[in-house]
Design an enzyme around this catalytic site. Structure first.
Site, short mmCIF file in Angstrom:
data_model
loop_
_atom_site.label_atom_id
_atom_site.label_comp_id
_atom_site.label_asym_id
_atom_site.label_seq_id
_atom_site.Cartn_x
_atom_site.Cartn_y
_atom_site.Cartn_z
CG ASP A 57 -38.49 84.99 -3.67
OD1 ASP A 57 -38.84 83.92 -4.21
OD2 ASP A 57 -37.60 85.07 -2.81
CG LEU A 79 -33.11 81.51 -17.77
CD1 LEU A 79 -33.86 82.63 -18.45
CD2 LEU A 79 -31.70 81.41 -18.31
CB THR A 130 -29.16 71.54 -15.60
OG1 THR A 130 -27.91 70.86 -15.61
CG2 THR A 130 -30.00 70.91 -14.48
CG ASP A 131 -25.86 68.52 -18.84
OD1 ASP A 131 -25.80 69.05 -17.72
OD2 ASP A 131 -24.85 68.37 -19.57
CD GLU A 132 -25.27 69.68 -12.85
OE1 GLU A 132 -25.37 69.24 -11.69
OE2 GLU A 132 -24.68 70.73 -13.13
CE1 TYR A 155 -29.22 73.81 -10.34
CE2 TYR A 155 -27.78 72.15 -11.30
CZ TYR A 155 -28.56 73.28 -11.43
OH TYR A 155 -28.69 73.89 -12.67
CE LYS A 159 -33.05 74.03 -13.30
NZ LYS A 159 -33.60 75.41 -13.47
P1 NAD Z 1 -27.25 82.10 -11.44
O1 NAD Z 1 -27.14 81.51 -10.08
O2 NAD Z 1 -26.09 82.85 -12.01
O3 NAD Z 1 -28.48 83.12 -11.47
C1 NAD Z 1 -29.72 82.81 -10.89
C2 NAD Z 1 -30.54 84.09 -10.80
O4 NAD Z 1 -31.83 83.74 -10.28
C3 NAD Z 1 -29.94 85.13 -9.87
O5 NAD Z 1 -29.96 86.41 -10.49
C4 NAD Z 1 -30.86 85.09 -8.66
O6 NAD Z 1 -30.99 86.35 -7.99
C5 NAD Z 1 -32.18 84.65 -9.26
N1 NAD Z 1 -33.02 83.98 -8.27
C6 NAD Z 1 -32.65 82.97 -7.44
N2 NAD Z 1 -33.68 82.64 -6.64
C7 NAD Z 1 -34.73 83.43 -7.01
C8 NAD Z 1 -36.07 83.54 -6.57
N3 NAD Z 1 -36.55 82.79 -5.57
N4 NAD Z 1 -36.87 84.43 -7.18
C9 NAD Z 1 -36.40 85.21 -8.19
N5 NAD Z 1 -35.13 85.17 -8.62
C10 NAD Z 1 -34.30 84.29 -8.04
O7 NAD Z 1 -27.71 80.91 -12.38
P2 NAD Z 1 -27.29 80.61 -13.89
O8 NAD Z 1 -26.02 79.87 -13.89
O9 NAD Z 1 -27.44 81.84 -14.69
O10 NAD Z 1 -28.43 79.57 -14.30
C11 NAD Z 1 -29.67 80.03 -14.82
C12 NAD Z 1 -30.56 78.84 -15.10
O11 NAD Z 1 -29.92 77.96 -16.02
C13 NAD Z 1 -30.88 78.01 -13.86
O12 NAD Z 1 -32.21 77.60 -13.91
C14 NAD Z 1 -29.94 76.83 -13.96
O13 NAD Z 1 -30.49 75.69 -13.34
C15 NAD Z 1 -29.84 76.65 -15.46
N6 NAD Z 1 -28.59 76.05 -15.93
C16 NAD Z 1 -27.38 76.59 -15.62
C17 NAD Z 1 -26.22 76.00 -16.12
C18 NAD Z 1 -24.85 76.59 -15.87
O14 NAD Z 1 -23.85 76.04 -16.34
N7 NAD Z 1 -24.72 77.70 -15.18
C19 NAD Z 1 -26.28 74.87 -16.90
C20 NAD Z 1 -27.54 74.33 -17.18
C21 NAD Z 1 -28.68 74.94 -16.71
#
Ligand code: NAD
Length: 346
Positions: A57, A79, A130-132, A155, A159
């Site tokens: 974690d 990520l 993220t772009d958010e 969220y 971020k």
């Molecule tokens: P996801 O929710 O599919 O995966 C997140 C992963 O992080 C999971 O495997 C989870 O087990 C792990 N995780 C969560 N909390 C944790 C902790 N405390 N310690 C260790 N591991 C932990 O997310 P995603 O959609 O793959 O997004 C990945 C990254 O990209 C994020 O940082 C998100 O903000 C960013 N992002 C996502 C999107 C999108 O469209 N999905 C767009 C822009 C940015």
């Protein structure tokens, strides 16, 4: 290069892990395995000598120190995050703890490791965001890397805070960082609570396909494998301390996106009627940002990077992947909250 990828069992992280191993990088997947994780996502590389997994974690500093000392990476791609806006509305605490405190912990662990190694020049801390964080656009305009931050959900606020911490660690301690802010991803292994898989799976199940509000919210859609490629490009060639906006150059309103998916399904898996007949408009998400759009100039001009697929091509591949991988998504549908309407507790 030896990389630690945090969140490598999630949707985007696993695409990064698969691509990095395919390109010959040594990869340590560091993931806590929350509800959003699935180790099946990296099954194709699990037996590779280039791949290893550490369940940890990012809020656990001692675990991070141990993993960095053991694996001695040349870069960290961060990520790991709580990533679902609707869940952040119902329970923001986990988002604050993982996205802010967890990133702080990782920065401190990375800094101690980097200093302990004699501050190697090539080391990189790549923060994926993220772009958010930029808030909501009207009908025109695009987010550039200089757009002021204006996050509007728990969220995106968490971020944004993590982005600020990363920049502060670069300015204050000299930690070598790069940042990326990307648009909405879609593609294989997308967890079944997010819009694109929800539409596909509800359609196939003959259930109502929920569309928030009038479906007029516009997003830029980025195919996840293109995103992984862009991230490795920024890691390898991005300028130190700089941030890069990554987009798919594919804007679509939610309702248009849903119609596109229904049309692909009509073609690939014809049902008794048109899948679009299952579309049902439901109460909007509180604080639902109207439009996000990415100005991709920096990625294009500095790094010569562009997405390789159009939205139509990417959706076609994605729908086919869900049709071909039913055991994967069936196993995840039993997890807590999946399939329920979330984000209504505001
Ligand atoms: P996801 O929710 O599919 O995966 C997140 C992963 O992080 C999971 O495997 C989870 O087990 C792990 N995780 C969560 N909390 C944790 C902790 N405390 N310690 C260790 N591991 C932990 O997310 P995603 O959609 O793959 O997004 C990945 C990254 O990209 C994020 O940082 C998100 O903000 C960013 N992002 C996502 C999107 C999108 O469209 N999905 C767009 C822009 C940015």
């Amino acid at each position: 290069m030896k990389l630690i990828v945090t969140g490598g069992a999630g949707f985007i992280g696993s695409a990064v892990v698969r691509l990095a191993v395919a390109r010959g990088h040594e990869v340590v997947n560091l993931d806590a395995l929350t509800y959003a994780a699935c180790l099946e996502n990296v099954a194709s590389v699990a037996d590779s000598p280039l791949y290893s997994f550490e369940q940890a974690d990012i809020r656990d500093r001692a675990a991070l120190d141990r993993i960095l000392a053991t694996h001695q990476p040349g870069a960290i791609m961060h990520l790991a995050a709580e990533s679902h806006v609707d869940r952040s509305i119902d329970g923001p605490g986990d988002f604050i703890e993982t996205n802010i405190t967890g990133t702080y912990n990782l920065l401190e662990a990375a800094r101690a490791y980097w200093v302990g190694q004699g501050k190697p020049e090539g080391f990189r801390f790549h923060h994926i965001s993220t772009d958010e964080v930029f808030g909501s656009l009207g009908d025109t305009g695009q987010f550039t890397e200089d757009t002021p931050y204006d996050p509007r959900s728990p969220y995106s606020a968490s971020k944004a805070a993590s982005d600020h911490l990363v920049r502060a660690w670069a300015e204050t301690y000299g930690l070598p960082v790069v940042l990326t802010n990307c648009s909405n991803n879609y593609g294989p292994y997308h967890f079944p609570e997010k819009l694109v898989p929800v539409v596909i799976l509800r359609a196939l199940a003959g259930q109502p396909i929920p569309v928030y509000g009038e479906g007029l919210n516009v997003r830029d859609w980025l195919y996840v494998e293109d995103h992984a490629d862009a991230l490795l490009t920024v890691l390898e060639r991005g300028q130190l301390g700089r941030s890069y906006n990554i987009g798919g150059e594919n804007e679509a309103s939610n309702i248009d996106l849903v119609h596109k998916i229904c049309a692909i399904l009509d073609d690939k898996r014809p049902g008794p009627g048109a899948y679009a007949d299952q579309i049902t408009f439901v109460a909007d998400r509180p604080g639902h940002d109207l439009r996000y759009a990415i100005d991709p100039t920096r990625m294009r001009e500095e790094l010569n990077w562009r997405p390789s697929v159009t939205l139509d091509q990417g959706l076609e591949r994605t729908v086919q992947w869900y049709l071909d991988n039913e055991p994967w998504w069936r196993a995840l549908q039993d997890r807590h909250g999946v399939g329920e309407r979330l984000g209504t507790k505001a």
